[in-house]
Design an enzyme around this catalytic site. Sequence first.
Site, mmCIF file in Angstrom:
data_model
loop_
_atom_site.group_PDB
_atom_site.id
_atom_site.type_symbol
_atom_site.label_atom_id
_atom_site.label_comp_id
_atom_site.label_asym_id
_atom_site.label_seq_id
_atom_site.Cartn_x
_atom_site.Cartn_y
_atom_site.Cartn_z
ATOM 1 N N CYS A 174 0.868 -9.244 7.377
ATOM 2 C CA CYS A 174 0.660 -7.874 7.843
ATOM 3 C C CYS A 174 -0.627 -7.709 8.624
ATOM 4 O O CYS A 174 -0.773 -6.764 9.407
ATOM 5 C CB CYS A 174 0.683 -6.903 6.656
ATOM 6 S SG CYS A 174 -0.541 -7.293 5.379
ATOM 7 N N GLU A 188 1.138 -0.797 0.572
ATOM 8 C CA GLU A 188 0.488 -1.741 1.481
ATOM 9 C C GLU A 188 1.539 -2.206 2.477
ATOM 10 O O GLU A 188 2.381 -3.039 2.166
ATOM 11 C CB GLU A 188 -0.094 -2.922 0.681
ATOM 12 C CG GLU A 188 -1.220 -2.543 -0.260
ATOM 13 C CD GLU A 188 -2.455 -2.044 0.459
ATOM 14 O OE1 GLU A 188 -2.626 -2.363 1.660
ATOM 15 O OE2 GLU A 188 -3.259 -1.338 -0.164
#
EC number: 1.2.1.3
Length: 486
Positions: free
Chosen positions: A252, A214
């Site tokens: 993110c 991720e």
Amino acid sequence: MEAMKETVEESLSEMRDTFASGRTRSLKWRKRQIAAIYEMVKDNEDKLCSVLFQDLGKHSTEAFRDEIGHVLRSATVAINCLDKWAVPKKSNLPLLFFPAKGKVISEPYGTVLVLSSWNFPISLSLDPLIGAIAAGNTVLLKSSELSPNASAFLAKTIPAYLDNKAIKVIEGGPDVATILLQHQWDKIFFTGSPKIGRIIMAAAAQHLTPVTLELGGKCPTIVDYPTISKNIKSVVKRITGGKWGSCSGQACISVDYVLIEKSFASTLIDMLKPLIRSFFGENPKESGCLSRIVSKQHVQRLSRLLNDPRVQASIVYGGSIDEDNLYVEPTILLDPPLDSEIMNEEIFGPILPIITVRDIQDSIGIIKSKAKPLAIYAFTNDENLKTRILSETSSGSVTFNDVMIQYMCDALPFGGVGESGIGRYHGKYSFDCFSHEKAIMEGSLAMDLEARYPPWNSFKLSFIRLAFSEAYFKLLFLMLGLKRSK
């Protein structure tokens, strides 16, 4: 360091023995562990808010929304849905294979390694942990050294609530991570930067270990002003929250830059300025509502991005930095050069570039010129633009007329593509992430032909048998059809 190597080896050996015992395959055991995570978080809400403020300056509201509440919801969903997730899936085999039956069962990988990140140190540790436990694995969690108070909390508290022979926590920096990666794991789950992701993937390749990465990337936000002008106040609020409201842009999936037609850029900027003050006060540094930057190293990185003379010339709001207090002011840039460093690496901070285009359709070309992002956001009611975004760009997700909410939706997979990540999780997708889907086929000895052929013709014999079976049932269906017609 030798002591740490011994600790890792002992922990790994104990977890493998626990997995081999079959204890973690029990759905009852899995639910009990996930319920213990829920109880741990509920029992320690105030403590969690405290450690998140100490590490990152997160306000308690932000801490509950992005971390505590997220974990509680994930645990609840897993407990409520685990029985359904674990049921073998029947497969409808082609008639050619009759009378065989097929199904797919989800089995745990075994012993998995979870490497979490510092920006959401509780949710990015416990959410993957819930998925790994739900799938029936034993887990070693390595928390981030950049959020030391949260890391210490997890290392101290998890053993008091969970099965310590199956679920362990190790603290430490890159040296500890290096030791962990020297061992063979059945699955590695990592949250962090693409740079470290490459190191993780290279280490996993030595043992052919499957990975979920991720990562991140530059998440663009398209503002198609003419089609959403009636709702522009809501749009600006959502951009403000999506850029500065979640860990001060250190996320993110936060808005990285905005694309808007040149004639509407000044309107957007004029609306953003007072809204920033409304959200974070006249002095955001003292307001207690804006998370701080995680370390001096990260402040220096952001300072370097802003110190490019061409970027400095594009500052239209903010720009001040206090390295000692780990503070970077919410900052707006107008048209920094597309070849500048700030437009070619993930910003991961409270700086918002606004890039103008002649026509909003041109924004697609800019997005395509960069690495595939984790998310694309687009505020538009133009169906043609929506179609072009979906068909001409590639990203982990696309969200229309909002930002970041896709992360909170357990019914959708969360993950990247290309440099923004490999694999996906959340909800049922977390269970799948930590499970191997094993194909099961059960044949029958009820129908066969006498073997009067040489052994090397066995394949031909099998296909004759299968063809015979299919022909038989076609004839049966035909007869049934004739009977109905009579």
